[in-house]
Design a protein around this motif. Structure first.
Motif, PDB file in Angstrom:
ATOM      1  N   LEU A  88       0.862  -1.176   0.000  1.00  0.00           N
ATOM      2  CA  LEU A  88       0.000   0.000   0.000  1.00  0.00           C
ATOM      3  C   LEU A  88       0.895   1.221   0.000  1.00  0.00           C
ATOM      4  O   LEU A  88       1.815   1.301   0.823  1.00  0.00           O
ATOM      5  CB  LEU A  88      -0.910  -0.023   1.238  1.00  0.00           C
ATOM      6  CG  LEU A  88      -2.093  -0.991   1.186  1.00  0.00           C
ATOM      7  CD1 LEU A  88      -2.952  -0.711  -0.038  1.00  0.00           C
ATOM      8  CD2 LEU A  88      -1.676  -2.439   1.203  1.00  0.00           C
ATOM      9  N   SER A  89       0.645   2.134  -0.918  1.00  0.00           N
ATOM     10  CA  SER A  89       1.576   3.248  -1.078  1.00  0.00           C
ATOM     11  C   SER A  89       0.923   4.388  -1.868  1.00  0.00           C
ATOM     12  O   SER A  89       0.307   4.144  -2.902  1.00  0.00           O
ATOM     13  CB  SER A  89       2.799   2.732  -1.841  1.00  0.00           C
ATOM     14  OG  SER A  89       3.497   3.801  -2.437  1.00  0.00           O
ATOM     15  N   PRO A  90       1.053   5.626  -1.366  1.00  0.00           N
ATOM     16  CA  PRO A  90       0.407   6.734  -2.083  1.00  0.00           C
ATOM     17  C   PRO A  90       0.978   6.955  -3.484  1.00  0.00           C
ATOM     18  O   PRO A  90       0.352   7.599  -4.309  1.00  0.00           O
ATOM     19  CB  PRO A  90       0.658   7.953  -1.192  1.00  0.00           C
ATOM     20  CG  PRO A  90       1.669   7.542  -0.192  1.00  0.00           C
ATOM     21  CD  PRO A  90       1.731   6.060  -0.150  1.00  0.00           C
ATOM     22  N   GLY A 114       2.716  -0.240   4.923  1.00  0.00           N
ATOM     23  CA  GLY A 114       3.814   0.650   5.273  1.00  0.00           C
ATOM     24  C   GLY A 114       3.476   1.469   6.505  1.00  0.00           C
ATOM     25  O   GLY A 114       2.302   1.579   6.901  1.00  0.00           O
ATOM     26  N   PHE A 116       5.483   4.954   8.939  1.00  0.00           N
ATOM     27  CA  PHE A 116       6.529   5.991   8.966  1.00  0.00           C
ATOM     28  C   PHE A 116       6.644   6.646   7.579  1.00  0.00           C
ATOM     29  O   PHE A 116       5.629   6.908   6.948  1.00  0.00           O
ATOM     30  CB  PHE A 116       7.875   5.415   9.438  1.00  0.00           C
ATOM     31  CG  PHE A 116       7.750   4.439  10.570  1.00  0.00           C
ATOM     32  CD1 PHE A 116       7.276   4.854  11.817  1.00  0.00           C
ATOM     33  CD2 PHE A 116       8.059   3.095  10.408  1.00  0.00           C
ATOM     34  CE1 PHE A 116       7.150   3.962  12.869  1.00  0.00           C
ATOM     35  CE2 PHE A 116       7.930   2.201  11.452  1.00  0.00           C
ATOM     36  CZ  PHE A 116       7.477   2.638  12.677  1.00  0.00           C
ATOM     37  N   GLU A 117       7.875   6.804   7.076  1.00  0.00           N
ATOM     38  CA  GLU A 117       8.048   7.398   5.740  1.00  0.00           C
ATOM     39  C   GLU A 117       7.837   6.380   4.633  1.00  0.00           C
ATOM     40  O   GLU A 117       7.744   6.739   3.460  1.00  0.00           O
ATOM     41  CB  GLU A 117       9.436   8.032   5.610  1.00  0.00           C
ATOM     42  CG  GLU A 117       9.643   9.289   6.428  1.00  0.00           C
ATOM     43  CD  GLU A 117       8.536  10.316   6.221  1.00  0.00           C
ATOM     44  OE1 GLU A 117       8.159  10.566   5.071  1.00  0.00           O
ATOM     45  OE2 GLU A 117       8.049  10.849   7.240  1.00  0.00           O
ATOM     46  N   LEU A 132       0.215   0.021  -4.570  1.00  0.00           N
ATOM     47  CA  LEU A 132      -1.211   0.251  -4.767  1.00  0.00           C
ATOM     48  C   LEU A 132      -1.660   1.409  -3.881  1.00  0.00           C
ATOM     49  O   LEU A 132      -1.413   1.408  -2.675  1.00  0.00           O
ATOM     50  CB  LEU A 132      -1.955  -1.036  -4.371  1.00  0.00           C
ATOM     51  CG  LEU A 132      -3.449  -1.098  -4.571  1.00  0.00           C
ATOM     52  CD1 LEU A 132      -3.803  -0.989  -6.051  1.00  0.00           C
ATOM     53  CD2 LEU A 132      -3.992  -2.416  -4.006  1.00  0.00           C
ATOM     54  N   SER A 133      -2.330   2.384  -4.486  1.00  0.00           N
ATOM     55  CA  SER A 133      -2.783   3.564  -3.742  1.00  0.00           C
ATOM     56  C   SER A 133      -4.303   3.580  -3.657  1.00  0.00           C
ATOM     57  O   SER A 133      -4.986   3.144  -4.579  1.00  0.00           O
ATOM     58  CB  SER A 133      -2.312   4.826  -4.475  1.00  0.00           C
ATOM     59  OG  SER A 133      -2.998   5.963  -3.986  1.00  0.00           O
ATOM     60  N   ILE A 134      -4.836   4.096  -2.549  1.00  0.00           N
ATOM     61  CA  ILE A 134      -6.298   4.243  -2.496  1.00  0.00           C
ATOM     62  C   ILE A 134      -6.717   5.695  -2.724  1.00  0.00           C
ATOM     63  O   ILE A 134      -7.893   6.029  -2.596  1.00  0.00           O
ATOM     64  CB  ILE A 134      -6.919   3.680  -1.201  1.00  0.00           C
ATOM     65  CG1 ILE A 134      -6.462   4.449   0.029  1.00  0.00           C
ATOM     66  CG2 ILE A 134      -6.622   2.194  -1.058  1.00  0.00           C
ATOM     67  CD1 ILE A 134      -7.451   4.312   1.194  1.00  0.00           C
ATOM     68  N   GLY A 135      -5.794   6.559  -3.106  1.00  0.00           N
ATOM     69  CA  GLY A 135      -6.183   7.932  -3.424  1.00  0.00           C
ATOM     70  C   GLY A 135      -5.047   8.906  -3.181  1.00  0.00           C
ATOM     71  O   GLY A 135      -4.065   8.569  -2.521  1.00  0.00           O
ATOM     72  N   TYR A 137      -3.918  11.209  -1.236  1.00  0.00           N
ATOM     73  CA  TYR A 137      -3.802  11.839   0.080  1.00  0.00           C
ATOM     74  C   TYR A 137      -2.927  10.905   0.903  1.00  0.00           C
ATOM     75  O   TYR A 137      -2.723   9.755   0.518  1.00  0.00           O
ATOM     76  CB  TYR A 137      -5.181  12.022   0.750  1.00  0.00           C
ATOM     77  CG  TYR A 137      -6.086  10.842   0.502  1.00  0.00           C
ATOM     78  CD1 TYR A 137      -7.041  10.865  -0.512  1.00  0.00           C
ATOM     79  CD2 TYR A 137      -5.944   9.675   1.265  1.00  0.00           C
ATOM     80  CE1 TYR A 137      -7.835   9.758  -0.761  1.00  0.00           C
ATOM     81  CE2 TYR A 137      -6.740   8.572   1.021  1.00  0.00           C
ATOM     82  CZ  TYR A 137      -7.687   8.626   0.007  1.00  0.00           C
ATOM     83  OH  TYR A 137      -8.470   7.530  -0.247  1.00  0.00           O
ATOM     84  N   LEU A 139      -2.154   8.801   4.278  1.00  0.00           N
ATOM     85  CA  LEU A 139      -2.605   8.187   5.525  1.00  0.00           C
ATOM     86  C   LEU A 139      -1.374   7.953   6.392  1.00  0.00           C
ATOM     87  O   LEU A 139      -0.245   8.022   5.900  1.00  0.00           O
ATOM     88  CB  LEU A 139      -3.269   6.847   5.231  1.00  0.00           C
ATOM     89  CG  LEU A 139      -4.438   6.861   4.253  1.00  0.00           C
ATOM     90  CD1 LEU A 139      -4.808   5.436   3.840  1.00  0.00           C
ATOM     91  CD2 LEU A 139      -5.630   7.553   4.873  1.00  0.00           C
ATOM     92  N   GLY A 141      -0.661   5.066   7.756  1.00  0.00           N
ATOM     93  CA  GLY A 141      -0.173   3.699   7.592  1.00  0.00           C
ATOM     94  C   GLY A 141      -0.995   2.959   6.561  1.00  0.00           C
ATOM     95  O   GLY A 141      -2.073   3.420   6.164  1.00  0.00           O
ATOM     96  N   GLY A 142      -0.505   1.805   6.140  1.00  0.00           N
ATOM     97  CA  GLY A 142      -1.180   1.034   5.102  1.00  0.00           C
ATOM     98  C   GLY A 142      -2.349   0.199   5.593  1.00  0.00           C
ATOM     99  O   GLY A 142      -3.055  -0.418   4.798  1.00  0.00           O
TER     100      GLY A 142
HETATM  101  N1  SAH Z   1       6.454   9.262   2.707  1.00  0.00           N
HETATM  102  C1  SAH Z   1       5.401   8.657   1.952  1.00  0.00           C
HETATM  103  C2  SAH Z   1       4.115   8.544   2.762  1.00  0.00           C
HETATM  104  C3  SAH Z   1       4.209   7.593   3.920  1.00  0.00           C
HETATM  105  S1  SAH Z   1       2.681   7.368   4.708  1.00  0.00           S
HETATM  106  C4  SAH Z   1       5.139   9.463   0.685  1.00  0.00           C
HETATM  107  O1  SAH Z   1       5.321  10.681   0.709  1.00  0.00           O
HETATM  108  O2  SAH Z   1       4.760   8.886  -0.338  1.00  0.00           O
HETATM  109  C5  SAH Z   1       2.949   5.858   5.561  1.00  0.00           C
HETATM  110  C6  SAH Z   1       2.353   4.622   4.938  1.00  0.00           C
HETATM  111  O3  SAH Z   1       0.955   4.759   4.846  1.00  0.00           O
HETATM  112  C7  SAH Z   1       2.812   4.314   3.534  1.00  0.00           C
HETATM  113  O4  SAH Z   1       4.017   3.587   3.525  1.00  0.00           O
HETATM  114  C8  SAH Z   1       1.653   3.487   2.983  1.00  0.00           C
HETATM  115  O5  SAH Z   1       1.773   2.119   3.326  1.00  0.00           O
HETATM  116  C9  SAH Z   1       0.448   4.066   3.722  1.00  0.00           C
HETATM  117  N2  SAH Z   1      -0.315   5.017   2.901  1.00  0.00           N
HETATM  118  C10 SAH Z   1      -0.389   6.355   3.076  1.00  0.00           C
HETATM  119  N3  SAH Z   1      -1.172   6.938   2.165  1.00  0.00           N
HETATM  120  C11 SAH Z   1      -1.648   5.960   1.377  1.00  0.00           C
HETATM  121  C12 SAH Z   1      -2.515   5.930   0.239  1.00  0.00           C
HETATM  122  N4  SAH Z   1      -3.037   7.043  -0.260  1.00  0.00           N
HETATM  123  N5  SAH Z   1      -2.766   4.733  -0.322  1.00  0.00           N
HETATM  124  C13 SAH Z   1      -2.224   3.589   0.152  1.00  0.00           C
HETATM  125  N6  SAH Z   1      -1.384   3.558   1.240  1.00  0.00           N
HETATM  126  C14 SAH Z   1      -1.100   4.719   1.843  1.00  0.00           C
END
Ligand code: SAH
Length: 232
Positions: A88-90, A114, A116-117, A132-135, A137, A139, A141-142
């Motif tokens: 899960l990742s933005p 995920g 932290f950073e 994979l991102s859900i949008g 913005y 969050l 954590g994943g």
């Molecule tokens: N430093 C990263 C954000 C980390 S947020 C960046 O700027 O891209 C911490 C964790 O939250 C991420 O590793 C991810 O697993 C989860 N997360 C945050 N936003 C998300 C989103 N829009 N979709 C899916 N996972 C998300």
């Protein structure tokens, strides 16, 4: 085969969380799907059970360690070698309904949550994690993102949703957002239900609903409308 979600997380207590309720909860009780948790702290080896460290090159925040996550991924991959592995990742591919429809055919999916950073890039590369991102913005954590993806998958598993048809008429299934709904009372606060819906004329009702869907999509989602109106 029962669909199994393999979840790598620092917060296993967040699952099944809200998915314990309603249709997804019932389906979980009936073993129509399963959650298998891999608490990341279990894969830490030092006496503090640390899972994160400062980013190489400096900067704010912490990063999930490659060795800890790697051990967890070795473990889950041995148990579910065929599974698709998602992180899960933005910055990942945005989740869409057609994507969810594909996931429903899989028996095992791995979700790396995920925190932290984020996670060490070498883990993403080595285990071929699909981001994979859900949008658009951020969050914290994943985990909540995983719950979102799972909710979307589970409701489409065979036998989970009472009325199988209702899954096919939702927003996005045909590239449009959905038409408005009405129910009783027939008159409420001096507003009545559109006559057409009370006519019993199924074909005209379908046409009206499609026209409403098209109008709403055009007004609210020019991106979707653009794709839809270009379709042959
Ligand atoms: N430093 C990263 C954000 C980390 S947020 C960046 O700027 O891209 C911490 C964790 O939250 C991420 O590793 C991810 O697993 C989860 N997360 C945050 N936003 C998300 C989103 N829009 N979709 C899916 N996972 C998300």
């Amino acid at each position: 085969m029962t669909f199994t979600a393999h979840i790598l997380t620092l917060y296993p207590d967040m699952f099944p969380g809200p998915l314990e309720h309603s249709l997804s909860g019932k389906a979980l009780d009936n073993e129509q799907w399963r959650i298998q948790l891999y608490p990341l702290r279990d894969y830490a080896t030092d006496k503090h059970r640390s899972v994160d460290d400062t980013p190489a090159g400096g900067g704010a925040g912490m990063v999930l360690r490659a060795d800890v996550l790697g051990r967890a991924l070795d473990d889950v991959t041995a148990k579910a070698p065929q599974a698709t592995r998602f992180l899960l990742s933005p910055r990942g591919t945005p989740l869409t309904q057609p994507h969810v429809r594909q996931m429903v055919h899989e028996t095992d999916i791995i979700f790396v949550c995920g925190r932290f950073e984020g996670v060490d890039q070498r883990v993403i590369d080595t285990y071929d994690l699909q981001e994979l991102s859900i949008g658009d913005y951020i969050l914290s954590g994943g985990e909540i993102a995983t719950l979102v993806v799972l909710d979307a998958i589970v409701r489409l598993l065979p036998g989970v949703m009472g009325n199988d048809q209702s899954g096919e008429q939702e927003s996005f299934e045909n590239g449009l957002v959905e038409h408005p709904h009405y129910t009783r009372p027939q008159i409420w606060k001096a507003q009545s239900i559109p006559d057409i819906l009370l006519s019993g004329h199924h074909e005209k009702i379908s046409q009206w609903r499609l026209a409403q869907s098209e109008q709403l999509t055009q007004q609210r989602r020019p991106d979707l409308w653009h794709k839809y109106s270009k379709k042959p």
